[in-house]
Design an enzyme around this catalytic site. Structure first.
Site, mmCIF file in Angstrom:
data_model
loop_
_atom_site.group_PDB
_atom_site.id
_atom_site.type_symbol
_atom_site.label_atom_id
_atom_site.label_comp_id
_atom_site.label_asym_id
_atom_site.label_seq_id
_atom_site.Cartn_x
_atom_site.Cartn_y
_atom_site.Cartn_z
ATOM 1 N N ASN A 8 0.777 -1.018 -0.035
ATOM 2 C CA ASN A 8 -0.043 0.020 -0.116
ATOM 3 C C ASN A 8 0.940 1.229 -0.092
ATOM 4 O O ASN A 8 1.252 1.333 1.030
ATOM 5 C CB ASN A 8 -1.062 -0.088 1.263
ATOM 6 C CG ASN A 8 -1.820 1.126 1.388
ATOM 7 O OD1 ASN A 8 -1.578 2.006 0.435
ATOM 8 N ND2 ASN A 8 -2.355 1.313 2.547
ATOM 9 N N TRP A 9 1.112 1.802 -1.081
ATOM 10 C CA TRP A 9 1.942 2.958 -1.197
ATOM 11 C C TRP A 9 1.414 4.170 -0.704
ATOM 12 O O TRP A 9 2.226 5.232 -0.463
ATOM 13 C CB TRP A 9 2.420 3.091 -2.790
ATOM 14 C CG TRP A 9 3.030 2.148 -3.447
ATOM 15 C CD1 TRP A 9 3.387 0.890 -2.801
ATOM 16 C CD2 TRP A 9 3.414 1.993 -4.641
ATOM 17 N NE1 TRP A 9 4.125 0.050 -3.767
ATOM 18 C CE2 TRP A 9 4.331 0.746 -4.775
ATOM 19 C CE3 TRP A 9 3.740 3.059 -5.862
ATOM 20 C CZ2 TRP A 9 4.869 0.383 -6.120
ATOM 21 C CZ3 TRP A 9 4.206 2.692 -7.032
ATOM 22 C CH2 TRP A 9 4.952 1.332 -7.386
ATOM 23 N N LYS A 10 0.136 4.201 -0.105
ATOM 24 C CA LYS A 10 -0.342 5.569 0.471
ATOM 25 C C LYS A 10 -0.092 6.574 -0.669
ATOM 26 O O LYS A 10 -0.038 6.504 -1.622
ATOM 27 C CB LYS A 10 0.085 5.543 1.716
ATOM 28 C CG LYS A 10 -0.263 4.314 2.575
ATOM 29 C CD LYS A 10 -0.032 4.505 4.138
ATOM 30 C CE LYS A 10 -0.020 3.164 4.723
ATOM 31 N NZ LYS A 10 -0.133 3.243 6.071
ATOM 32 N N HIS A 99 -9.315 1.023 5.195
ATOM 33 C CA HIS A 99 -8.306 1.339 5.924
ATOM 34 C C HIS A 99 -8.299 2.266 6.991
ATOM 35 O O HIS A 99 -9.122 3.261 7.016
ATOM 36 C CB HIS A 99 -7.045 1.943 4.852
ATOM 37 C CG HIS A 99 -5.696 1.971 5.655
ATOM 38 N ND1 HIS A 99 -5.364 2.817 6.198
ATOM 39 C CD2 HIS A 99 -4.715 0.808 5.100
ATOM 40 C CE1 HIS A 99 -4.064 2.270 6.739
ATOM 41 N NE2 HIS A 99 -3.499 1.272 6.077
ATOM 42 N N GLU A 101 -6.920 4.827 8.130
ATOM 43 C CA GLU A 101 -6.470 6.035 7.787
ATOM 44 C C GLU A 101 -7.623 6.773 6.978
ATOM 45 O O GLU A 101 -7.928 8.034 7.136
ATOM 46 C CB GLU A 101 -5.121 6.193 7.046
ATOM 47 C CG GLU A 101 -4.033 6.013 7.635
ATOM 48 C CD GLU A 101 -2.811 5.217 6.979
ATOM 49 O OE1 GLU A 101 -2.671 5.267 5.810
ATOM 50 O OE2 GLU A 101 -1.783 4.480 7.554
ATOM 51 N N GLU A 169 -5.138 -4.883 10.730
ATOM 52 C CA GLU A 169 -4.173 -4.030 10.835
ATOM 53 C C GLU A 169 -4.312 -3.112 12.042
ATOM 54 O O GLU A 169 -5.265 -2.418 12.280
ATOM 55 C CB GLU A 169 -4.023 -3.036 9.728
ATOM 56 C CG GLU A 169 -3.991 -3.569 8.513
ATOM 57 C CD GLU A 169 -3.154 -2.424 7.341
ATOM 58 O OE1 GLU A 169 -2.125 -2.631 6.870
ATOM 59 O OE2 GLU A 169 -3.901 -1.436 7.224
ATOM 60 N N GLY A 175 2.884 2.103 10.976
ATOM 61 C CA GLY A 175 3.550 3.183 10.535
ATOM 62 C C GLY A 175 4.535 3.435 12.113
ATOM 63 O O GLY A 175 5.226 4.721 12.173
ATOM 64 N N SER A 213 3.811 -2.257 10.523
ATOM 65 C CA SER A 213 5.105 -2.334 10.720
ATOM 66 C C SER A 213 5.845 -3.725 10.268
ATOM 67 O O SER A 213 6.583 -4.267 10.905
ATOM 68 C CB SER A 213 5.637 -1.931 12.101
ATOM 69 O OG SER A 213 5.169 -0.616 12.382
ATOM 70 N N GLY A 234 2.940 -1.106 4.192
ATOM 71 C CA GLY A 234 3.110 0.509 3.934
ATOM 72 C C GLY A 234 4.472 0.798 3.805
ATOM 73 O O GLY A 234 5.152 0.558 2.481
ATOM 74 N N GLY A 235 4.957 1.464 4.831
ATOM 75 C CA GLY A 235 6.384 1.555 4.591
ATOM 76 C C GLY A 235 7.534 0.843 3.853
ATOM 77 O O GLY A 235 8.123 1.472 3.047
HETATM 78 P P1 13P Z 1 3.336 0.228 7.587
HETATM 79 O O1 13P Z 1 3.755 -0.996 7.181
HETATM 80 O O2 13P Z 1 3.980 1.561 7.200
HETATM 81 O O3 13P Z 1 3.177 0.379 9.267
HETATM 82 O O4 13P Z 1 1.567 0.434 7.206
HETATM 83 C C1 13P Z 1 0.887 -0.549 7.137
HETATM 84 C C2 13P Z 1 -0.436 -0.036 6.559
HETATM 85 O O5 13P Z 1 -1.177 0.554 6.849
HETATM 86 C C3 13P Z 1 -0.660 -1.025 5.343
HETATM 87 O O6 13P Z 1 -1.987 -0.703 4.923
#
Ligand code: 13P
Length: 251
Positions: A8-10, A99, A101, A169, A175, A213, A234-235
């Site tokens: 997920n590149w956000k 998600h 977010e 999640e 993050g 994470s 994510g990251g």
């Molecule tokens: P991180 O891997 O950066 O913690 O993010 C997870 C995430 O929100 C994937 O959708």
């Protein structure tokens, strides 16, 4: 069941960075023989980069392609929104919905997440439905109840193992570098599996991802938990080395 390794590149990357990243991922999959026997790869770039990434992905046929959100409406006066039909037309196979977010910054309710998931399913794509508790809910002992309620209220009509994936999640792990313990992940994933079996005829076959994470050095332990069928990253999905390193840790 193949592991789903989903990036997920956000709201990250310049267009140039996105092109380099997808090229690195494609090369990396090529040189790591055998990885695709165990894993399906998915990237979910921002909407604006989707045509470029789709082009790269379709040329190689090594990974799937998805979006990070969609509208709960079919079409009309919804400024700034993008419908599931448009995503389907753009070559999407997966759409992330709910998600944390989106739930947090855009006040998305379970009912809205379900409506979005329904549009994804109706348009013959796969909805990645995110669930997870906040730190407060966990410290109140409400983690499991929160997740199961989200599951009950967000799974759309006609759901099956081809058209939905669940992503657990924990909000506090996203993050932050904090990862749930393997015991906690095991407990929640086992309960999600049980609930899916109660709700759906092929609930045993629905993939359940863990996210929060995930990095190459913790992925081995996480992906070894029986009801963990992949990761939503994510990251660490923003570097080919770490994204593919997570897949390599999956046994
Ligand atoms: P991180 O891997 O950066 O913690 O993010 C997870 C995430 O929100 C994937 O959708």
């Amino acid at each position: 069941m193949k592991m789903l390794i989903a990036g997920n590149w956000k709201m990250n990357c310049s267009l140039e960075d996105a092109k380099l990243l997808i090229a690195d991922i494609i090369n990396g999959i090529h040189v790591r023989e055998g990885l695709r026997d165990r894993c399906e790869f998915l990237v979910c770039p921002s909407f604006i980069y989707m045509p470029t990434i789709r082009h790269a992905v379709l040329n190689h046929n090594l990974l799937s392609f998805g979006a990070q959100d969609c509208s709960d409406q079919d079409n009309g006066a919804f400024t700034g929104d993008i419908s599931a039909t448009m995503l389907k037309e753009s070559g999407c196979q997966y759409v992330i919905v709910g998600h944390s977010e989106r739930r947090g910054y855009h006040a998305e309710s379970n009912a809205l997440v379900k409506a979005k998931a329904q549009k994804v399913v109706n348009n013959a794509m796969c909805a990645i439905i995110c669930v997870g508790e906040t730190e407060q809910q966990r410290s109140n002992g409400e983690a499991l109840a929160t997740v199961l309620k989200q599951l009950e209220e967000c799974v759309p009509e006609g759901a099956d193992s081809k058209n939905i994936v669940i992503a657990y999640e924990p909000v506090w792990a996203i993050g932050t570098g904090k990862v749930a313990t393997t015991a906690d992940i095991d407990e929640i994933h086992t309960a999600i599996r049980q609930k899916l079996k109660e709700m759906l005829a092929d609930g045993a076959n629905i993939r359940i991802l863990y996210g929060g994470s995930v990095k190459p050095d913790n992925a081995g332990d996480i992906l070894n938990i029986p009801d963990v069928n992949g990761a939503l990253i994510g990251g660490a999905s923003l570097q080919a080395q770490s994204f593919l390193g997570i897949a390599e840790a999956a046994q």
